[in-house]
Design a protein around this motif. Structure first.
Motif, PDB file in Angstrom:
ATOM      1  N   THR A  33       0.837  -1.197   0.000  1.00 32.77           N
ATOM      2  CA  THR A  33       0.000   0.000   0.000  1.00 32.77           C
ATOM      3  C   THR A  33       0.875   1.252   0.000  1.00 32.77           C
ATOM      4  N   VAL A  34       0.303   2.318  -0.478  1.00 31.06           N
ATOM      5  CA  VAL A  34       1.051   3.575  -0.533  1.00 31.06           C
ATOM      6  C   VAL A  34       1.262   4.131   0.875  1.00 31.06           C
ATOM      7  N   THR A  35       0.326   3.882   1.763  1.00 32.71           N
ATOM      8  CA  THR A  35       0.498   4.330   3.152  1.00 32.71           C
ATOM      9  C   THR A  35       1.759   3.736   3.752  1.00 32.71           C
ATOM     10  N   TRP A  36       1.974   2.441   3.582  1.00 33.11           N
ATOM     11  CA  TRP A  36       3.192   1.825   4.108  1.00 33.11           C
ATOM     12  C   TRP A  36       4.428   2.394   3.432  1.00 33.11           C
ATOM     13  N   SER A 155       3.354   8.620  -8.181  1.00 32.14           N
ATOM     14  CA  SER A 155       2.664   8.589  -9.471  1.00 32.14           C
ATOM     15  C   SER A 155       1.209   9.001  -9.249  1.00 32.14           C
ATOM     16  N   ALA A 156       0.516   9.315 -10.329  1.00 37.48           N
ATOM     17  CA  ALA A 156      -0.884   9.743 -10.215  1.00 37.48           C
ATOM     18  C   ALA A 156      -1.728   8.659  -9.547  1.00 37.48           C
ATOM     19  N   GLY A 157      -1.475   7.402  -9.935  1.00 40.35           N
ATOM     20  CA  GLY A 157      -2.231   6.301  -9.353  1.00 40.35           C
ATOM     21  C   GLY A 157      -1.937   6.119  -7.873  1.00 40.35           C
ATOM     22  N   GLU A 158      -0.668   6.267  -7.508  1.00 40.87           N
ATOM     23  CA  GLU A 158      -0.295   6.134  -6.098  1.00 40.87           C
ATOM     24  C   GLU A 158      -0.904   7.251  -5.264  1.00 40.87           C
ATOM     25  N   GLU A 159      -0.932   8.452  -5.820  1.00 37.54           N
ATOM     26  CA  GLU A 159      -1.491   9.560  -5.055  1.00 37.54           C
ATOM     27  C   GLU A 159      -2.989   9.374  -4.824  1.00 37.54           C
ATOM     28  N   SER A 183      -8.221  13.883  -3.377  1.00 40.14           N
ATOM     29  CA  SER A 183      -7.248  14.177  -4.422  1.00 40.14           C
ATOM     30  C   SER A 183      -6.416  15.374  -3.993  1.00 40.14           C
ATOM     31  N   ARG A 184      -5.303  15.604  -4.694  1.00 40.96           N
ATOM     32  CA  ARG A 184      -4.457  16.764  -4.397  1.00 40.96           C
ATOM     33  C   ARG A 184      -5.254  18.056  -4.523  1.00 40.96           C
ATOM     34  N   GLU A 185      -6.092  18.134  -5.550  1.00 39.58           N
ATOM     35  CA  GLU A 185      -6.879  19.346  -5.764  1.00 39.58           C
ATOM     36  C   GLU A 185      -7.864  19.568  -4.611  1.00 39.58           C
ATOM     37  N   GLU A 186      -8.485  18.483  -4.153  1.00 39.28           N
ATOM     38  CA  GLU A 186      -9.427  18.616  -3.047  1.00 39.28           C
ATOM     39  C   GLU A 186      -8.705  18.960  -1.744  1.00 39.28           C
ATOM     40  N   VAL A 187      -7.501  18.449  -1.576  1.00 39.17           N
ATOM     41  CA  VAL A 187      -6.720  18.771  -0.381  1.00 39.17           C
ATOM     42  C   VAL A 187      -6.358  20.252  -0.379  1.00 39.17           C
ATOM     43  N   ILE A 188      -5.910  20.758  -1.523  1.00 40.31           N
ATOM     44  CA  ILE A 188      -5.577  22.185  -1.632  1.00 40.31           C
ATOM     45  C   ILE A 188      -6.807  23.037  -1.329  1.00 40.31           C
ATOM     46  N   ALA A 189      -7.950  22.618  -1.878  1.00 42.74           N
ATOM     47  CA  ALA A 189      -9.187  23.362  -1.633  1.00 42.74           C
ATOM     48  C   ALA A 189      -9.564  23.322  -0.153  1.00 42.74           C
ATOM     49  N   TYR A 190      -9.335  22.181   0.491  1.00 41.63           N
ATOM     50  CA  TYR A 190      -9.639  22.055   1.920  1.00 41.63           C
ATOM     51  C   TYR A 190      -8.835  23.071   2.729  1.00 41.63           C
TER      52      TYR A 190
END
Length: 370
Positions: A33-36, A155-159, A183-190
């Motif tokens: 997993t990407v978290t690990w 990578s986009a998929g990993e993110e 997503s990165r965009e939603e995180v920035i908006a948050y």
């Protein structure tokens, strides 16, 4: 006098593996997993962690809760270790003990209530929006430092997978997972949406400057000579944390650092974390100094020790399996009693949850002013 941890220098992986047993299962994420991948990288447990716990203080409600408890200033080493242990459990721990720790944490947070002197309202550490702020500053900071001082962007998929896993982890808190950015965009908006709510009171700036002196995370038993050995490292790491702050956060917190210093500290910090990633002795030794109680949680994953059972669950599945309520609905009676004590009777909240937490996320040392 503080005694240095006894960490083997030679045949490190094999000899360390003999000291730490496997987890009961693969927890909520597991191998691949990407978290690990991200959370196990060395940038997480100092830079990422320090970035998150300083930025958190821009929420006035959180600052009020932290200042009232006094734990950060009077038990900085213990507070660092307990918090890092819990984050490690969420990312790497087995399902049963982590679900239990999350349930106990609701009790701990039940005492973090009161009147916020900045906003004039009430604060409650179990409030879903406050929990989401803590959650997002942690997951964003861990990834940000991984990208800036570690291997670079996913990578986009990993993110996409990373933020999906971030939402899964939110099930361990009082958060509604539907509110977690994906997503990165939603995180920035948050974070953009939070800007009007941020406040850097005198208390918040004081706490951030206190934490940025990363020497406070060292064991209180250390001698002045031993602390001097860590001074170049803690100074470099502190400047690295500041290098990740956007300008508006620096302005709010009155943290000054030039763009030149930002640029100068980045290459050595990348080199340092590459070294820590490859040299297990240094990596484990540093964690044994800063947060020894977190090692049994993190070490099995770092050392590649297979879990006893090749099982993963979502937090919701684990809560049902082990008989825990969803955090938002957990311990409502206890939380109501705390409200009655604090807001109706003007008394201090009960320490019931705090005492119970010691067996799940680490013991508390006696109060020692720094």
């Amino acid at each position: 006098m503080y005694e240095w941890p006894k960490v083997p220098i030679v045949n490190t992986r094999k000899r360390l593996a003999e000291q730490y047993g496997p987890h009961e299962d693969n927890g909520f994420f597991g191998p691949g997993t990407v978290t690990w991948k991200v959370w196990a990288y060395p940038t997480s447990y100092i830079l990422g962690f320090a970035r998150s716990v300083t930025i958190e203080h821009l929420d006035p409600n959180l600052t009020a809760a932290v200042v009232t408890s006094g734990g950060v200033k009077y038990r900085p080493h213990t507070r660092y270790g307990r918090t890092l242990t819990y984050f490690g459990q969420v990312a790497f721990g087995a399902t049963r003990p982590t679900a239990k720790a999350a349930d106990v944490l609701v009790k701990v947070h039940s005492k973090a209530i009161g009147n916020d002197p900045v906003t004039g309202g009430r604060y409650d550490a179990n409030k879903p929006s406050s929990q989401l702020w803590i959650h997002m500053t942690a997951w964003h900071s861990i990834l940000y430092c991984y990208e800036k001082f570690g291997p670079g962007r996913l990578s986009a998929g990993e993110e996409t997978q990373y933020w999906t896993e971030c939402a899964r982890a939110a099930e361990l808190q009082t958060i509604d997972p539907a509110t977690v950015p994906r997503s990165r965009e939603e995180v920035i908006a948050y974070f953009d949406d939070w800007r009007p709510h941020l406040a850097a009171s005198e208390a918040a700036a004081d706490m951030v400057h206190f934490i940025l002196n990363l020497e406070v995370a060292l064991p209180p038993q250390m001698s002045a000579r031993q602390r001097l050995l860590f001074k170049p490292l803690t100074t470099l790491l502190s400047k690295g944390v500041v290098a990740t702050y956007p300008k508006y956060m620096r302005d709010l917190l009155n943290v000054q650092q030039s763009p030149l210093v930002d640029a100068l500290v980045t290459p050595p910090l990348r080199a340092l974390h590459t070294l820590l990633d490859r040299w297990l002795f240094a990596r484990v030794f540093l964690m044994a100094v800063l947060a020894p109680q977190a090692l049994p949680v993190v070490a099995p994953v770092v050392l590649g020790i297979p879990a006893e059972n090749d099982i993963t669950m979502t937090p919701r599945q684990a809560q049902r399996e082990y008989g825990f309520d969803e955090p938002a609905q957990a311990h409502l009676g206890m939380r109501a009693k705390q409200y009655d004590r604090v807001f109706d009777k003007g008394e201090r909240p009960s320490d019931e949850g705090l005492i119970e937490s010691q067996q799940h996320i680490g013991a508390m040392e006696p109060r020692t002013a720094v």
